[in-house]
Design an enzyme around this catalytic site. Sequence first.
Site, mmCIF file in Angstrom:
data_model
loop_
_atom_site.group_PDB
_atom_site.id
_atom_site.type_symbol
_atom_site.label_atom_id
_atom_site.label_comp_id
_atom_site.label_asym_id
_atom_site.label_seq_id
_atom_site.Cartn_x
_atom_site.Cartn_y
_atom_site.Cartn_z
ATOM 1 C CE1 TYR A 57 -2.574 -3.038 0.285
ATOM 2 C CE2 TYR A 57 -3.689 -2.271 3.082
ATOM 3 C CZ TYR A 57 -3.999 -3.523 1.090
ATOM 4 O OH TYR A 57 -4.931 -4.194 1.775
ATOM 5 N N GLY A 207 -17.561 -2.206 -1.042
ATOM 6 C CA GLY A 207 -18.348 -2.004 -2.709
ATOM 7 C C GLY A 207 -16.971 -0.762 -2.887
ATOM 8 N NE ARG A 208 -11.650 -2.408 -4.892
ATOM 9 C CZ ARG A 208 -11.579 -3.657 -5.348
ATOM 10 N NH1 ARG A 208 -12.880 -4.358 -4.954
ATOM 11 N NH2 ARG A 208 -10.999 -4.024 -5.249
ATOM 12 N N GLY A 228 -10.944 1.988 -13.650
ATOM 13 C CA GLY A 228 -10.394 1.454 -14.763
ATOM 14 C C GLY A 228 -11.459 -0.339 -14.270
#
Length: 337
Positions: A57, A207-208, A228
């Site tokens: 990260y 979910g992001r 993306g």
Amino acid sequence: MSLPTTHLGDGLTVSRLGFGAMALTGVYGSSTLAENLRALNHALDAGVTLIDTADIYGDGDSERTVGEVAGRRRDYMTIATKFGITGSIAAKTMRARNDPAYVRAAAEASLGRLGVDTIDLYYLHRRDVTVPIEDTVGAMSELVAAGKVRHLGLSEVTADELEAAHRVHPIAAVQSEWSVWSRDVERSVAPTAARLGIGFVPYSPLGRGFLTGALSDPATFAGDWRAGLTRFTGDAFATNQAVVTALTGIAADHGATAAQIALAWLYAAGDRLGLPVVPIPGTRRPERITENASAASIALTADDLRVLNALSASVVGQRSDFDDPNWTSDSRESTDR
Ligand SMILES: NC(=O)c1ccc[n+]([C@@H]2O[C@H](COP(=O)([O-])OP(=O)(O)OC[C@H]3O[C@@H](n4cnc5c(N)ncnc54)[C@H](OP(=O)(O)O)[C@@H]3O)[C@@H](O)[C@H]2O)c1
């Protein structure tokens, strides 16, 4: 403040909600070091003890930031980090690497960036299918024997891999994607974890960000990783708004937010499958940590669960679009289990 706690596996006890420190690396929008430190400190103030990071990260920046807070507040923290992905998330050049020499080197590097003597929970981040999982977990277990690691975890493993690994050394937690729109782990991985007494740490539980309803306009994430992903683009983005509409409707009934309902559904799913569940939502914003932390007290009704359980069937797009076909467990899970 304190939060209720949950026992994962292998005697590891953590707060009912964790904090995902990938959010502090610009993947879903930028933030300053001061903002990152404020978010992490707020998580600890709110009673969140499980802090989730990884060597990959921000090319080590997330671990360094967690380490900066650990320098003053180590006693409040259960630090989980991961190894097993080389390359860079920003450049989308990630590859899995699991050989024992790499495990040892990666652990030393993470200990250095975190500035701690021991990693509380050390995860294999991605399977490198050229290395038997027994060899990788064998090397991880040597880290436990040496006192460098307390507990072991596995991310994106299949049920068979989990069983094989658990025979080598007790596994405390599986961390894989799990949410109201990504439910493949319920087929085999989560039931196997339940049977073996292993806890589940769902990643991307919101979910992001999609499931919170905060992303109604694609322009809000045009410059980040999500632009993306097929679930977030083109017609799929519009079709998948039906999931947000359902979450928002149920949230209104409970005087809650869509994010809280998405997290409450995960706790209910853990109860249904008989295993402890500790989601790790990521955010740069302190007020959202407080909001997410109160999700565990929401009691969803049978009607709510019927609606929420039906949502994933209509989702358009895969949960992983990465070019490595072995990247997530669902692509390796045998169909005959
Ligand atoms: N093992 C793995 O392979 C893997 C893969 C992905 C992630 N992870 C771990 O899991 C953690 C969480 O997953 P994730 O970050 O991908 O996704 P997530 O937690 O599902 O979503 C994060 C996004 O949601 C937003 N958010 C958080 N709380 C919110 C709320 N109450 N209302 C509205 N928006 C909210 C955040 O935006 P703001 O910052 O603007 O609030 C952020 O953009 C990561 O940080 C990482 O530690 C692990």
